[in-house]
Design a protein around this motif. Structure first.
Motif, mmCIF file in Angstrom:
data_model
loop_
_atom_site.group_PDB
_atom_site.id
_atom_site.type_symbol
_atom_site.label_atom_id
_atom_site.label_comp_id
_atom_site.label_asym_id
_atom_site.label_seq_id
_atom_site.Cartn_x
_atom_site.Cartn_y
_atom_site.Cartn_z
ATOM 1 N N SER A 266 0.810 -1.223 0.000
ATOM 2 C CA SER A 266 0.000 0.000 0.000
ATOM 3 C C SER A 266 0.843 1.273 0.000
ATOM 4 C CB SER A 266 -0.927 0.009 1.217
ATOM 5 O OG SER A 266 -0.198 0.235 2.417
ATOM 6 N N LEU A 267 2.127 1.168 0.318
ATOM 7 C CA LEU A 267 2.987 2.356 0.369
ATOM 8 C C LEU A 267 3.279 2.878 -1.030
ATOM 9 C CD1 LEU A 267 5.587 1.235 3.072
ATOM 10 C CD2 LEU A 267 3.588 2.705 3.397
ATOM 11 N N SER A 268 3.713 4.126 -1.098
ATOM 12 C CA SER A 268 4.099 4.707 -2.385
ATOM 13 C C SER A 268 5.431 4.120 -2.849
ATOM 14 C CB SER A 268 4.225 6.225 -2.257
ATOM 15 O OG SER A 268 5.323 6.569 -1.433
ATOM 16 N N THR A 269 5.753 4.323 -4.108
ATOM 17 C CA THR A 269 7.005 3.794 -4.659
ATOM 18 C C THR A 269 8.223 4.392 -3.974
ATOM 19 O OG1 THR A 269 6.914 5.466 -6.411
ATOM 20 C CG2 THR A 269 6.008 3.290 -6.911
ATOM 21 N N GLU A 270 8.092 5.589 -3.446
ATOM 22 C CA GLU A 270 9.207 6.224 -2.727
ATOM 23 C C GLU A 270 9.684 5.360 -1.573
ATOM 24 O OE1 GLU A 270 10.162 10.420 -0.319
ATOM 25 O OE2 GLU A 270 8.136 9.979 -1.042
ATOM 26 N N TYR A 271 8.754 4.614 -0.982
ATOM 27 C CA TYR A 271 9.078 3.774 0.160
ATOM 28 C C TYR A 271 8.979 2.283 -0.175
ATOM 29 C CZ TYR A 271 8.656 8.283 2.368
ATOM 30 O OH TYR A 271 8.828 9.612 2.687
ATOM 31 N N GLY A 272 9.169 1.959 -1.437
ATOM 32 C CA GLY A 272 9.231 0.564 -1.835
ATOM 33 C C GLY A 272 7.897 -0.123 -1.994
ATOM 34 N N GLY A 273 6.814 0.647 -2.094
ATOM 35 C CA GLY A 273 5.495 0.062 -2.265
ATOM 36 C C GLY A 273 4.971 0.220 -3.684
ATOM 37 N N SER A 274 3.685 -0.091 -3.852
ATOM 38 C CA SER A 274 3.047 -0.010 -5.166
ATOM 39 C C SER A 274 1.763 0.812 -5.140
ATOM 40 C CB SER A 274 2.718 -1.419 -5.679
ATOM 41 O OG SER A 274 3.880 -2.199 -5.808
ATOM 42 N N SER A 275 1.469 1.459 -4.007
ATOM 43 C CA SER A 275 0.230 2.239 -3.841
ATOM 44 C C SER A 275 -0.993 1.397 -4.192
ATOM 45 C CB SER A 275 0.269 3.507 -4.709
ATOM 46 O OG SER A 275 1.329 4.346 -4.322
ATOM 47 N N THR A 276 -0.987 0.138 -3.776
ATOM 48 C CA THR A 276 -2.040 -0.807 -4.162
ATOM 49 C C THR A 276 -2.728 -1.391 -2.933
ATOM 50 O OG1 THR A 276 -0.862 -1.398 -6.188
ATOM 51 C CG2 THR A 276 -2.505 -2.960 -5.390
ATOM 52 N N ASN A 277 -4.052 -1.408 -2.974
ATOM 53 C CA ASN A 277 -4.852 -1.994 -1.904
ATOM 54 C C ASN A 277 -5.148 -3.451 -2.244
ATOM 55 O OD1 ASN A 277 -6.884 -2.822 -0.137
ATOM 56 N ND2 ASN A 277 -7.851 -0.812 -0.085
ATOM 57 N N THR A 278 -4.607 -4.366 -1.457
ATOM 58 C CA THR A 278 -4.788 -5.802 -1.712
ATOM 59 C C THR A 278 -5.697 -6.466 -0.678
ATOM 60 O OG1 THR A 278 -2.775 -6.311 -0.463
ATOM 61 C CG2 THR A 278 -2.542 -5.989 -2.837
ATOM 62 N N ARG B 116 -6.661 -12.153 -17.801
ATOM 63 C CA ARG B 116 -6.967 -11.501 -19.072
ATOM 64 C C ARG B 116 -6.649 -12.444 -20.225
ATOM 65 N NH1 ARG B 116 -6.252 -5.769 -18.337
ATOM 66 N NH2 ARG B 116 -7.467 -5.283 -16.450
ATOM 67 N N ILE B 117 -7.485 -12.384 -21.265
ATOM 68 C CA ILE B 117 -7.266 -13.162 -22.489
ATOM 69 C C ILE B 117 -7.036 -12.177 -23.620
ATOM 70 C CG2 ILE B 117 -8.249 -14.855 -24.077
ATOM 71 C CD1 ILE B 117 -10.020 -15.783 -21.724
ATOM 72 N N LEU B 118 -5.866 -12.260 -24.275
ATOM 73 C CA LEU B 118 -5.499 -11.309 -25.320
ATOM 74 C C LEU B 118 -5.073 -12.045 -26.588
ATOM 75 C CD1 LEU B 118 -3.342 -8.770 -23.256
ATOM 76 C CD2 LEU B 118 -5.785 -8.630 -23.782
ATOM 77 N N ASP B 119 -5.087 -11.295 -27.701
ATOM 78 C CA ASP B 119 -4.642 -11.878 -28.975
ATOM 79 C C ASP B 119 -3.242 -11.391 -29.356
ATOM 80 O OD1 ASP B 119 -5.145 -9.262 -29.578
ATOM 81 O OD2 ASP B 119 -6.635 -9.665 -31.143
ATOM 82 N N LYS B 120 -2.523 -10.869 -28.378
ATOM 83 C CA LYS B 120 -1.154 -10.428 -28.618
ATOM 84 C C LYS B 120 -0.287 -10.806 -27.418
ATOM 85 C CE LYS B 120 -2.453 -5.828 -26.952
ATOM 86 N NZ LYS B 120 -2.515 -4.378 -27.271
ATOM 87 N N PRO B 121 1.019 -11.020 -27.636
ATOM 88 C CA PRO B 121 1.873 -11.507 -26.552
ATOM 89 C C PRO B 121 2.256 -10.451 -25.526
ATOM 90 C CG PRO B 121 3.171 -11.199 -28.537
ATOM 91 C CD PRO B 121 1.736 -10.972 -28.936
ATOM 92 N N SER B 122 2.059 -9.176 -25.844
ATOM 93 C CA SER B 122 2.425 -8.123 -24.901
ATOM 94 C C SER B 122 1.464 -8.119 -23.717
ATOM 95 C CB SER B 122 2.386 -6.753 -25.587
ATOM 96 O OG SER B 122 3.276 -6.722 -26.682
ATOM 97 N N PRO B 123 1.976 -8.112 -22.492
ATOM 98 C CA PRO B 123 1.090 -8.137 -21.323
ATOM 99 C C PRO B 123 0.349 -6.813 -21.154
ATOM 100 C CG PRO B 123 3.362 -7.838 -20.638
ATOM 101 C CD PRO B 123 3.408 -8.117 -22.116
ATOM 102 N N PRO B 124 -0.784 -6.814 -20.469
ATOM 103 C CA PRO B 124 -1.473 -5.557 -20.159
ATOM 104 C C PRO B 124 -0.539 -4.644 -19.355
ATOM 105 C CG PRO B 124 -2.876 -7.434 -19.666
ATOM 106 C CD PRO B 124 -1.508 -7.987 -19.940
ATOM 107 N N THR B 125 -0.818 -3.391 -19.394
ATOM 108 C CA THR B 125 0.040 -2.421 -18.694
ATOM 109 C C THR B 125 -0.642 -1.810 -17.479
ATOM 110 O OG1 THR B 125 -0.712 -0.664 -20.172
ATOM 111 C CG2 THR B 125 1.305 -1.835 -20.788
ATOM 112 N N ASP B 126 -1.905 -2.155 -17.249
ATOM 113 C CA ASP B 126 -2.627 -1.537 -16.127
ATOM 114 C C ASP B 126 -2.497 -2.375 -14.870
ATOM 115 O OD1 ASP B 126 -4.237 -3.594 -17.371
ATOM 116 O OD2 ASP B 126 -5.846 -2.966 -16.021
ATOM 117 N N ASN B 127 -2.813 -1.748 -13.737
ATOM 118 C CA ASN B 127 -2.900 -2.439 -12.453
ATOM 119 C C ASN B 127 -4.375 -2.653 -12.165
ATOM 120 O OD1 ASN B 127 -3.018 -3.240 -9.782
ATOM 121 N ND2 ASN B 127 -1.653 -1.658 -9.011
ATOM 122 N N PRO B 128 -4.848 -3.905 -12.118
ATOM 123 C CA PRO B 128 -6.277 -4.154 -11.960
ATOM 124 C C PRO B 128 -6.781 -3.966 -10.528
ATOM 125 C CG PRO B 128 -5.109 -6.232 -11.987
ATOM 126 C CD PRO B 128 -4.076 -5.158 -12.248
#
Length: 295
Positions: A221-233, A279-291
């Motif tokens: 949950s921390l910001s990237t400045e402190y080694g986090g991802s700003s993500t609620n899990t 996710r199911i995609l028709d291209k090998p590049s992974p999604p770029t978003d954080n779900p």
């Protein structure tokens, strides 16, 4: 893409919800046993004790640190300001990230210096900087400091990983139906080493997935400045990781491929939490978003 090097820092109290003392803006609490609430007593803070940056107790006194002003106050009673006095903070004692005390010493967590590592200073006089010793935190303590897990394990990251590729090299559409297996849950053993020197109650382990899970959630949950991802899990599955299977039916066009991605979060270079998102995609590049939701 996840981090290859450690760039995290300890979160200072001014940017954290953590503290070593039960004080808010106008009240403080005394307690004999923090495992129960039976002996808790709440008092109002005397006006001269309000607004402190940090609070600690040692030598039979309470200490209120006013970091911005470079002073501290000492009192026998924060409700009545009994025997209250104000002193100048010695320059070497002014920049602590956290302050805490025991019977005959007080301590502060040092800001990161050019030598790296996480250190704390013990002294007996904040005004004269007397009785000073500086120590390194044992690695088993790192995770208990806000941001410390990233220093011990590496900053957190989130990424989409391809777990299945379905290839139709024919001239006709392919009706594909099969089971897809994926991991879901928390890889406890990758973080549990921090608990080896601690006694953790069975209640904590049963209700929360363990102390390591609680600390890992906080790090994510921390910001990237402190080694986090700003993500609620919080809503993810924090039970021990298992493999689950799902039956999927797809149509793959001629000479095309389909790629199945899952989302996972980790520390350093190791995945720790396998999320439900797929996710199911028709291209090998992974999604770029954080779900996952923003913290």
């Amino acid at each position: 893409m996840h981090f290859e090097s450690i760039s995290a820092m300890i979160v200072p109290k001014s940017k954290s919800k953590a503290d070593f003392c039960g004080v808010d803006q106008y009240y403080y609490m005394t307690h004999d046993n923090m495992n129960t609430d039976g002996s808790a007593v709440v008092y109002s803070l005397h006006p001269n004790c309000q607004g402190g940056s940090h609070y600690c107790s040692a030598f039979g006194y309470f200490y209120i640190i006013f970091q911005d002003r470079g002073v501290y106050r000492r009192t026998r009673n924060m409700n009545k300001y009994e025997a209250g006095e104000e002193f100048t903070l010695h320059p070497e004692c002014r920049n602590g990230l956290y302050y805490f005390g025991v019977r005959n010493y007080y301590y502060f967590v040092n800001p990161e210096d050019q030598w790296g590592g996480i250190k704390y200073t013990r002294c007996t006089n904040f005004n004269k900087n007397e009785g000073v010793d500086t120590y390194s935190f044992h690695p088993s303590i790192y995770g208990f400091l806000p941001g410390g897990l990233a220093i011990a394990k590496g900053p957190s990251y989130g990424e989409w990983v391809c777990i299945k590729t379905i290839d139709n090299d024919s001239q006709t559409p392919l009706q594909w139906k099969n089971q897809v297996s994926k991991k879901v849950g928390y890889e406890k053993e990758k973080v549990s080493s921090m608990e080896h020197n601690w006694k953790v109650t069975a209640t904590v382990s049963a209700e929360t997935g363990g102390l390591g899970a609680l600390i890992t959630k906080a790090q994510f949950s921390l910001s990237t400045e402190y080694g986090g991802s700003s993500t609620n899990t919080e809503k993810e599955n924090w039970n021990e990781v298992t493999e689950v299977s799902e039956t999927m039916t797809l149509t793959v066009e001629p000479k095309q491929k389909v790629y199945i991605f899952v989302y996972q979060m980790g520390l350093g270079k190791e995945p720790v939490l396998h999320c439900r998102d797929m996710r199911i995609l028709d291209k090998p590049s992974p999604p770029t978003d954080n779900p996952l939701p923003h913290a």
